[in-house]
Design a protein around this motif. Structure first.
Motif, PDB file in Angstrom:
ATOM      1  N   ILE A 744       0.838  -1.213   0.000  1.00  0.00           N
ATOM      2  CA  ILE A 744       0.000   0.000   0.000  1.00  0.00           C
ATOM      3  C   ILE A 744       0.865   1.251   0.000  1.00  0.00           C
ATOM      4  N   ASP A 745       1.928   1.276   0.820  1.00  0.00           N
ATOM      5  CA  ASP A 745       2.821   2.445   0.874  1.00  0.00           C
ATOM      6  C   ASP A 745       3.505   2.685  -0.461  1.00  0.00           C
ATOM      7  N   GLN A 746       3.880   1.604  -1.181  1.00  0.00           N
ATOM      8  CA  GLN A 746       4.534   1.764  -2.493  1.00  0.00           C
ATOM      9  C   GLN A 746       3.578   2.390  -3.505  1.00  0.00           C
ATOM     10  N   ASP A 747       2.330   1.880  -3.572  1.00  0.00           N
ATOM     11  CA  ASP A 747       1.323   2.469  -4.474  1.00  0.00           C
ATOM     12  C   ASP A 747       1.051   3.920  -4.114  1.00  0.00           C
ATOM     13  N   LEU A 748       0.990   4.230  -2.832  1.00  0.00           N
ATOM     14  CA  LEU A 748       0.727   5.596  -2.381  1.00  0.00           C
ATOM     15  C   LEU A 748       1.850   6.527  -2.808  1.00  0.00           C
ATOM     16  N   LEU A 749       3.095   6.071  -2.704  1.00  0.00           N
ATOM     17  CA  LEU A 749       4.241   6.891  -3.110  1.00  0.00           C
ATOM     18  C   LEU A 749       4.208   7.188  -4.608  1.00  0.00           C
ATOM     19  N   ILE A 750       3.913   6.176  -5.443  1.00  0.00           N
ATOM     20  CA  ILE A 750       3.853   6.367  -6.911  1.00  0.00           C
ATOM     21  C   ILE A 750       2.744   7.361  -7.267  1.00  0.00           C
ATOM     22  N   THR A 751       1.579   7.199  -6.658  1.00  0.00           N
ATOM     23  CA  THR A 751       0.438   8.084  -6.966  1.00  0.00           C
ATOM     24  C   THR A 751       0.727   9.516  -6.525  1.00  0.00           C
ATOM     25  N   GLN A 752       1.381   9.697  -5.377  1.00  0.00           N
ATOM     26  CA  GLN A 752       1.718  11.049  -4.923  1.00  0.00           C
ATOM     27  C   GLN A 752       2.724  11.708  -5.859  1.00  0.00           C
ATOM     28  N   LYS A 753       3.650  10.918  -6.445  1.00  0.00           N
ATOM     29  CA  LYS A 753       4.585  11.474  -7.443  1.00  0.00           C
ATOM     30  C   LYS A 753       3.829  11.945  -8.686  1.00  0.00           C
ATOM     31  N   GLU A 754       2.843  11.162  -9.157  1.00  0.00           N
ATOM     32  CA  GLU A 754       2.029  11.573 -10.314  1.00  0.00           C
ATOM     33  C   GLU A 754       1.264  12.856 -10.011  1.00  0.00           C
ATOM     34  N   ARG A 755       0.746  12.951  -8.796  1.00  0.00           N
ATOM     35  CA  ARG A 755       0.024  14.178  -8.425  1.00  0.00           C
ATOM     36  C   ARG A 755       0.960  15.381  -8.435  1.00  0.00           C
ATOM     37  N   LYS A 756       2.194  15.188  -7.912  1.00  0.00           N
ATOM     38  CA  LYS A 756       3.151  16.297  -7.909  1.00  0.00           C
ATOM     39  C   LYS A 756       3.494  16.731  -9.337  1.00  0.00           C
ATOM     40  N   ALA A 757       3.610  15.759 -10.271  1.00  0.00           N
ATOM     41  CA  ALA A 757       3.888  16.103 -11.686  1.00  0.00           C
ATOM     42  C   ALA A 757       2.758  16.957 -12.258  1.00  0.00           C
ATOM     43  N   LEU A 758       1.510  16.581 -11.935  1.00  0.00           N
ATOM     44  CA  LEU A 758       0.370  17.394 -12.406  1.00  0.00           C
ATOM     45  C   LEU A 758       0.365  18.770 -11.749  1.00  0.00           C
ATOM     46  N   ASP A 759       0.751  18.840 -10.457  1.00  0.00           N
ATOM     47  CA  ASP A 759       0.849  20.150  -9.787  1.00  0.00           C
ATOM     48  C   ASP A 759       1.866  21.034 -10.492  1.00  0.00           C
ATOM     49  N   ASP A 760       3.027  20.453 -10.876  1.00  0.00           N
ATOM     50  CA  ASP A 760       4.062  21.218 -11.585  1.00  0.00           C
ATOM     51  C   ASP A 760       3.548  21.690 -12.935  1.00  0.00           C
ATOM     52  N   LYS A 761       2.846  20.805 -13.671  1.00  0.00           N
ATOM     53  CA  LYS A 761       2.301  21.180 -14.987  1.00  0.00           C
ATOM     54  C   LYS A 761       1.256  22.283 -14.846  1.00  0.00           C
ATOM     55  N   MET A 762       0.391  22.169 -13.822  1.00  0.00           N
ATOM     56  CA  MET A 762      -0.621  23.203 -13.599  1.00  0.00           C
ATOM     57  C   MET A 762       0.039  24.535 -13.270  1.00  0.00           C
ATOM     58  N   ALA A 763       1.135  24.512 -12.513  1.00  0.00           N
ATOM     59  CA  ALA A 763       1.861  25.741 -12.182  1.00  0.00           C
ATOM     60  C   ALA A 763       2.446  26.371 -13.443  1.00  0.00           C
ATOM     61  N   SER A 764       2.983  25.537 -14.368  1.00  0.00           N
ATOM     62  CA  SER A 764       3.537  26.058 -15.632  1.00  0.00           C
ATOM     63  C   SER A 764       2.441  26.699 -16.474  1.00  0.00           C
ATOM     64  N   LEU A 765       1.275  26.034 -16.568  1.00  0.00           N
ATOM     65  CA  LEU A 765       0.162  26.594 -17.352  1.00  0.00           C
ATOM     66  C   LEU A 765      -0.318  27.907 -16.743  1.00  0.00           C
ATOM     67  N   SER A 766      -0.376  27.979 -15.428  1.00  0.00           N
ATOM     68  CA  SER A 766      -0.798  29.218 -14.761  1.00  0.00           C
ATOM     69  C   SER A 766       0.198  30.332 -15.040  1.00  0.00           C
ATOM     70  N   LEU A 767       1.500  29.996 -15.039  1.00  0.00           N
ATOM     71  CA  LEU A 767       2.536  30.990 -15.334  1.00  0.00           C
ATOM     72  C   LEU A 767       2.397  31.508 -16.769  1.00  0.00           C
ATOM     73  N   ALA A 768       2.140  30.594 -17.741  1.00  0.00           N
ATOM     74  CA  ALA A 768       1.940  31.003 -19.142  1.00  0.00           C
ATOM     75  C   ALA A 768       0.703  31.890 -19.265  1.00  0.00           C
ATOM     76  N   THR A 769      -0.359  31.537 -18.555  1.00  0.00           N
ATOM     77  CA  THR A 769      -1.594  32.342 -18.610  1.00  0.00           C
ATOM     78  C   THR A 769      -1.335  33.748 -18.093  1.00  0.00           C
ATOM     79  N   GLU A 770      -0.618  33.849 -16.976  1.00  0.00           N
ATOM     80  CA  GLU A 770      -0.326  35.171 -16.417  1.00  0.00           C
ATOM     81  C   GLU A 770       0.507  35.997 -17.382  1.00  0.00           C
ATOM     82  N   ALA A 771       1.473  35.354 -18.054  1.00  0.00           N
ATOM     83  CA  ALA A 771       2.323  36.084 -19.006  1.00  0.00           C
ATOM     84  C   ALA A 771       1.500  36.613 -20.177  1.00  0.00           C
TER      85      ALA A 771
END
Length: 920
Positions: A744-771
């Protein structure tokens, strides 16, 4: 710029229709179905055609099918003539599929100038709108082509204009819309989603994380439950011991009650002893396995199984590593065969297809240019053959001779002679009258003299004197007439002599003129003059053609230079890669493909190298682990003191057998002890002997009571065993139903990494929108003030200065200053008619702000149907003052009446529902 003439050869309902337009206001009136929309669409089609924008291939829009000719579907074409900066241009377009063509001419000289307009490689046609319109089709339909807006609700009107303003304010071009880019960025953010949107990618990850956390909590609870169940089993065991004690007590009492039970017990004990001896003998055989722990056997068995699997896996990994190494060597050989691709210059191959497309276009342009040059050379040769300067001298000589003839005509005495002949005729008539009068007078004179003599009357004498006087006068007059006749006749003779000489000279001049005309094969002076004009025109055309020829030659030189540069570049790589210098798209694509393969192989080489390193690392780790497992297995065999040749499964089996024998021995011993109680077998034998000689000892309980009590205890024991089985089953089921906390801990770690990747992508899109929003604000700050000024002026004109101040806010909301309290109110609160006026004014303002120097025509299609009379008057006054052509399509006569009332000059055109008549 303004449109002069429309010729709908075959378009929609129209066949051979002509429409002549003027500068300024043109009202095109017609009832429904008269063809106003068709004319409107024809203008758009002549400039843009009916093609879908941004398509990768030539594809027509729905308008193509809508405006196919009704009667002659084999022809779908028309002509449009427009004027721009005192030059006339003629567009001839064929809309028919597979026969599409666009040709553009100088309408004054007839010269074809299609090549001066931009060429669209997708639809493979030149674009007439690119040179003077400078509007793409989207901007055309949203600016200068204005249709009725009033049929919409206030909110819908404001939303439509606001959306359009946002696009224009942010990019100055609806085709390049920052709003659309922002919308695309928002769409990507929407595709990622958020915590609130459970079905989005992000939402599902969050749900999965929460699910894993809950699963972890549930697993922790489940393992605690298993621990609690184990505790419950311990309690059952303690209770079972107590019940067994009670059972022994009741059994002992029962044995005391009934002697026969002792005999049975004795027999059972004897049988148990035999069985116990057999079990103990077997246990002695297996005694060496007694020191082995069952869990260690299970563990080592798993280790051996894993050891075997690891060995197979290790072999597979070694084979895979060998495969990777062979693949690496093969890829390296491929790269080694093409060392030139490793050079820095090889990067240019990335764009070689694009350069070849330019090369092809240049070649095509050069070919077209060469044809035009050859055509110009042929034309110049034609003009040189038809340029004869002697024709001008011949025309001059002809005109001199003609002047001499005219002068001779002026001196012509024929008319004078013709004038004298009537005078002679008159004089001769006078002579005849005077002769007759003279004869009569002489007769009267003689008669009067005779009468006077015979009658001696003085009256006749006076008459005779009078007759004599009259006769003398008549004779004098007759003599004058005779003299005049002689003078006139002499004059006529002299005129005849002079006329004969003039006729000879006149004939000579005519013969010379005929010779001149015959030399140049002309029938008249007009033909000779036309021939001279034609040759002069050819001379002018020759000079113009020379200039154009030189211009095209210079352009050919530039294109050829560019072609040579690109050809050198192509041949360089073709020679190195393909061992040929033949330039073709196939060979260029082959070079690009070879380079792409090289890059791919290079990329694959790095990946293979990485895989080899990873594989070697895995093999090393697996080998080390394999050795550790071997050592562990060998150590286990040493501990259990069992030959390595014996399989662990046999050891386990014998160990299980030993354990089972122990349990059985214990159970048998337990049963034996229960049967014996505190007695020994000898004591029991003695009791049996004693029981044979004496009566049974009485007890406090009857046999049935003891039996019932014993049965009750047995039932309790059975119940406890049943409960213990249930608890053990629950433990088994719960262990089977839950996962380990590690998984369970291994699956949780992988899923949290995927969420962080989406958080980074959302931050990039927000930065482009602001520009982008920051950039659009800069454009808007320069755009809004001028638009506010333009729209305010127009609104002031069309609303009789009622609404003279319009504001476009930074977020593109439209505010209007109230004429009552001067507050700024939202435009949606105004009446529909005022909103319609404002929207119209915004359109005009946008055009003037964005296209300041290009006074393009307006196409207004029933824009004023909801205007009252006063609003219509204001709007028409404004339109009449605009410095541009306006085509107002309407099905009402109201506009024409108002303009006549206001004294506005306009061109009126009425359409009927016929198809083939001409419109003038």
């Amino acid at each position: 710029m303004y449109i002069k003439q429309l010729m709908l050869s075959s378009f929609g309902k129209f066949q051979n229709k002509e429409l002549n337009l003027t500068q300024g206001l043109n009202i095109i009136y017609g009832d429904n179905e008269a063809g106003k929309s068709t004319l409107h669409k024809f203008i758009e089609g002549m400039f843009y055609g009916f093609y879908k924008p941004y398509a990768k291939s030539r594809r027509t829009t729905e308008d193509y099918e809508s405006y196919l000719p009704w009667y002659n579907k084999s022809q779908f074409q028309g002509i449009l003539i427009y004027e721009h900066e005192n030059d006339e241009y003629r567009i001839e377009r064929n809309f028919l599929k597979r026969n599409e063509s666009v040709e553009i001419y100088d309408n004054v000289t007839g010269e074809k100038i299609t090549h001066l307009f931009d060429y669209d490689p997708v639809i493979k046609l030149h674009q007439p709108h690119t040179k003077h319109f400078k509007l793409n089709q989207t901007s055309f339909t949203n600016t200068i082509s204005i249709k009725q807006l009033g049929s919409k609700t206030n909110d819908a009107l404001i939303k439509e204009v606001k959306d359009r303003l946002i696009n224009f304010s942010r990019s100055k071009d609806e085709q390049i819309s920052i709003k659309k880019v922002l919308e695309q960025l928002n769409e990507k953010k929407e595709a990622i989603g958020s915590i609130r949107k459970k079905k989005s990618t992000y939402g599902m990850l969050v749900v999965k994380i929460n699910h894993l956390k809950k699963e972890k909590e549930k697993s922790q609870v489940a393992w605690q439950n298993i621990y609690d169940l184990q505790e419950q089993l311990n309690r059952y065991n303690k209770e079972l011991i107590s019940l067994n004690q009670n059972k022994n007590d009741y059994t002992e009492q029962l044995e005391l009650v009934k002697h026969t039970e002792y005999e049975k017990t004795y027999k059972k004990i004897v049988d148990l002893n035999k069985t116990l001896v057999t079990i103990e003998d077997r246990m002695m055989e297996l005694k060496s396995l007694d020191r082995i722990v069952q869990e260690e056997v299970d563990t080592i068995l798993e280790t051996i199984t894993y050891h075997s699997l690891l060995k197979e896996t290790l072999e597979e990994k070694k084979l895979q590593l060998q495969k990777f190494k062979l693949e690496y060597e093969e890829q390296y050989k491929q790269l080694d065969l093409q060392p030139y691709f490793a050079e820095p210059e090889a990067r240019s191959i990335e764009t070689i297809l694009g350069v070849y497309s330019i090369y092809e276009q240049l070649s095509e342009d050069a070919s077209v240019l060469e044809k035009e040059i050859q055509e110009l050379e042929s034309r110049m040769e034609f003009y040189r053959k038809h340029c004869n300067k002697n024709i001008g001298q011949a025309l001059t000589d002809y005109e001199k001779l003609e002047k001499e003839k005219n002068e001779m005509s002026i001196e012509n005495k024929e008319n004078e002679m013709q004038e004298l002949l009537p005078q002679i005729h008159i004089l001769r008539n006078i002579m005849k009258r005077y002769t007759i009068a003279l004869i009569i007078l002489i007769s009267l004179f003689i008669g009067s003299v005779v009468a006077s003599i015979l009658l001696t009357n003085s009256s006749f004498t006076a008459i005779a004197v009078g007759m004599l006087a009259l006769g003398v006068l008549s004779g004098i007059q007759r003599q004058k007439a005779v003299k005049n006749v002689r003078n006139y006749e002499e004059t006529i003779e002299r005129i005849k002599l002079v006329q004969a000489e003039r006729n000879d000279t006149y004939s000579l001049i005519e013969n010379k003129q005929k010779e001149l005309l015959a030399h140049y094969q002309c029938q008249s002076k007009e033909a000779l003059k036309a021939l001279n004009d034609k040759h002069a025109s050819h001379q002018i055309l020759l000079e113009d053609t020379k200039k154009h020829y030189q211009l095209l030659c210079d352009k050919r030189k530039d294109k050829q230079q560019s072609l040579n540069e690109k050809a050198t570049y192509f041949k360089f790589w073709l020679d190195r890669v393909m061992h040929t210098t033949h330039i073709s798209k196939k060979n260029i694509e082959a070079v690009k493909e070879a380079y792409d393969i090289y890059k791919q192989v290079q990329k694959e080489l790095m990946e293979t190298k990485k895989r080899c390193a990873i594989s070697e690392d895995n093999i090393n780790k697996s080998t080390q682990h394999y050795q550790e497992l071997e050592e562990s297995i060998a150590a286990f065999y040493e501990v259990i003191d069992v030959p390595v040749t014996i399989k662990i499964e046999e050891v386990k089996q014998k160990k299980n057998e030993l354990e089972a024998l122990k349990v059985e021995h214990k159970n048998k011993q337990y049963v034996k002890e229960n049967l014996l109680g505190e007695d020994t077998l000898e004591e029991l034998e003695n009791k049996l002997k004693a029981y044979k000689n004496k009566q049974e000892t009485p007890t406090y309980l009857t046999y049935d009571e003891i039996k019932d009590a014993l049965e009750g205890v047995n039932n309790q024991i059975i119940d406890i065993h049943h409960h213990m089985s249930g608890v053990q089953e629950k433990i088994h089921l719960q262990e089977k139903a839950i996962r380990t906390l590690v998984d369970i801990d291994q699956d949780l770690l992988i899923t949290q990494k995927e969420r962080k990747a989406l958080d980074d992508k959302m931050a990039s899109l927000s930065l482009a929108t602001e520009a982008l929003e920051s950039i659009s604000k800069d454009i808007q700050n320069n755009f809004a003030p001028e638009l506010n000024k333009q729209v305010s002026q127009m609104m002031s004109s069309v609303t009789s200065e009622k609404y003279a101040n319009v504001k476009i806010t930074p977020d593109m909301n439209i505010l209007v200053q109230s004429p009552i309290n001067h507050e700024l109110v939202c435009a949606s609160k105004l009446s529909s008619g005022t909103i319609d006026q404002m929207c119209f004014g915004l359109r005009l303002g946008l055009i003037d702000v964005i296209y300041k120097e290009n006074h393009l025509p307006f196409l207004l299609d029933d824009c004023f149907v909801q205007y009252d009379t006063q609003r219509l008057k204001n709007m028409l006054k404004l339109l009449s003052k605009l410095n541009r052509q306006i085509l107002l399509f309407t099905c009402h006569t109201r506009e024409e009446q108002v303009m006549r009332e206001l004294g506005i000059t306009f061109n009126s055109i009425k359409l009927d529902k016929s198809v083939r008549s001409k419109i003038n």
